[in-house]
Design a protein around this motif. Structure first.
Motif, short mmCIF file in Angstrom:
data_model
loop_
_atom_site.label_atom_id
_atom_site.label_comp_id
_atom_site.label_asym_id
_atom_site.label_seq_id
_atom_site.Cartn_x
_atom_site.Cartn_y
_atom_site.Cartn_z
N VAL A 2 0.86 -1.25 -0.03
CA VAL A 2 0.01 0.00 -0.08
C VAL A 2 0.76 1.26 -0.06
O VAL A 2 1.83 1.37 0.72
N GLN A 3 0.51 2.30 -0.89
CA GLN A 3 0.95 3.55 -0.81
C GLN A 3 0.13 4.66 -0.51
O GLN A 3 -1.11 4.55 -1.25
N LEU A 4 0.42 5.47 0.33
CA LEU A 4 -0.62 6.67 0.77
C LEU A 4 0.17 8.11 0.40
O LEU A 4 1.43 8.18 0.82
N VAL A 5 -0.45 8.83 -0.38
CA VAL A 5 0.08 10.09 -0.48
C VAL A 5 -0.85 11.27 -0.20
O VAL A 5 -1.89 11.30 -0.79
N GLU A 6 -0.48 11.88 0.80
CA GLU A 6 -1.19 13.22 1.34
C GLU A 6 -1.09 14.33 0.54
O GLU A 6 0.13 14.70 -0.15
N ALA A 91 -2.20 23.49 13.97
CA ALA A 91 -1.12 23.40 13.20
C ALA A 91 0.00 22.18 13.25
O ALA A 91 0.03 21.76 14.32
N ALA A 92 0.13 21.31 12.36
CA ALA A 92 0.81 20.12 12.54
C ALA A 92 1.08 19.45 11.13
O ALA A 92 0.52 20.24 9.97
N VAL A 93 2.05 18.54 11.13
CA VAL A 93 2.07 17.66 9.99
C VAL A 93 0.97 16.60 10.11
O VAL A 93 0.88 15.98 11.16
N TYR A 94 0.19 16.63 9.15
CA TYR A 94 -0.96 15.57 9.10
C TYR A 94 -0.76 14.16 8.16
O TYR A 94 -0.21 14.52 6.81
N TYR A 95 -0.87 13.20 8.85
CA TYR A 95 -0.53 11.81 8.03
C TYR A 95 -1.93 10.95 7.82
O TYR A 95 -2.86 11.18 8.96
N CYS A 96 -2.08 10.37 6.90
CA CYS A 96 -3.04 9.54 6.65
C CYS A 96 -2.44 7.94 6.88
O CYS A 96 -1.33 7.80 6.74
N ALA A 97 -3.27 7.31 7.30
CA ALA A 97 -3.02 5.82 7.51
C ALA A 97 -4.10 4.96 7.22
O ALA A 97 -5.29 5.31 7.05
N ALA A 98 -3.70 3.52 7.02
CA ALA A 98 -4.43 2.50 6.41
C ALA A 98 -4.54 1.27 7.35
O ALA A 98 -3.34 0.92 7.80
N ASP A 99 -5.70 0.87 7.54
CA ASP A 99 -5.94 -0.45 8.27
C ASP A 99 -6.89 -1.37 7.73
O ASP A 99 -7.85 -1.12 7.58
N VAL A 100 -6.18 -2.52 7.47
CA VAL A 100 -7.15 -3.31 6.56
C VAL A 100 -8.43 -4.05 7.51
O VAL A 100 -8.03 -4.32 8.58
N ALA A 109 -1.31 1.77 16.46
CA ALA A 109 -0.77 0.35 16.23
C ALA A 109 -1.59 -0.50 15.20
O ALA A 109 -1.01 -1.33 14.74
N ASN A 110 -2.91 -0.07 14.96
CA ASN A 110 -3.78 -0.96 14.23
C ASN A 110 -3.24 -0.43 12.72
O ASN A 110 -3.80 -1.30 11.75
N TYR A 111 -2.93 0.64 12.49
CA TYR A 111 -2.56 1.04 10.89
C TYR A 111 -1.18 0.61 10.49
O TYR A 111 -0.10 1.14 11.18
N LYS A 112 -1.09 0.00 9.63
CA LYS A 112 0.21 -0.82 9.22
C LYS A 112 0.81 0.28 8.16
O LYS A 112 1.97 0.11 8.04
N TYR A 113 0.08 0.82 7.40
CA TYR A 113 0.34 1.71 6.29
C TYR A 113 0.18 3.24 6.83
O TYR A 113 -0.65 3.51 6.98
N TRP A 114 1.27 3.78 6.39
CA TRP A 114 1.40 5.30 6.73
C TRP A 114 1.94 6.14 5.48
O TRP A 114 2.90 5.81 4.76
N GLY A 115 1.13 7.55 5.23
CA GLY A 115 1.86 8.37 4.22
C GLY A 115 3.01 9.28 4.73
O GLY A 115 3.29 9.06 5.95
N GLN A 116 3.55 10.08 3.94
CA GLN A 116 4.51 10.95 4.37
C GLN A 116 4.36 12.17 4.98
O GLN A 116 5.13 13.02 5.72
#
Length: 124
Positions: A2-6, A91-100, A109-116
């Motif tokens: 999985v790839q995630l791009v914010e 204000a922050a760096v915002y990340y998206c994440a994916a959990d099957v 910890a449920n989220y295995k994949y993270w964006g930059q």
């Protein structure tokens, strides 16, 4: 894999709005819960919002309830975070994440994949 791009971050005045996007690729998007997290300088990464893989369950941090809305568009393999009434403390760096097959919970910890990440800056 999985790839995630914010995208969609930037500079906004307090009271303004931004819409973050998270483009998902590599697997079947509709089978993944999506979460948004953020990390401000000197602070730990924290949960912001999550949406379950079915799109039914949604969870929000108390600090953003009523101002932020998480959504997903399976046809576009994209998750969104609509942020209204922004405050300097958002204000922050915002990340998206994916959990099957997840519920969109706050548990990182449920989220295995993270964006930059994408930077959100809010001026007062």
């Amino acid at each position: 894999q999985v790839q995630l791009v914010e995208s969609g971050g930037g500079l906004v005045q307090a009271g303004g709005s931004l819409r973050l996007s998270c483009a998902f690729s590599g697997r079947t998007f509709s089978k993944y819960a999506m979460g948004w997290f953020r990390q401000a300088p000197g602070k730990e990464r924290e949960f912001v919002a999550g949406i379950g893989w079915r799109g039914v369950s949604q969870y929000y941090a108390d600090s953003v309830k009523g101002r932020f809305t998480i959504s997903r568009e399976n046809a576009k393999n994209t998750a969104f975070l609509q942020m209204n009434s922004l405050k300097p403390e958002d204000a922050a760096v915002y990340y998206c994440a994916a959990d099957v097959l997840g519920s969109g919970s706050y548990y990182q910890a449920n989220y295995k994949y993270w964006g930059q990440g994408t930077q959100v800056t809010v001026s007062s």
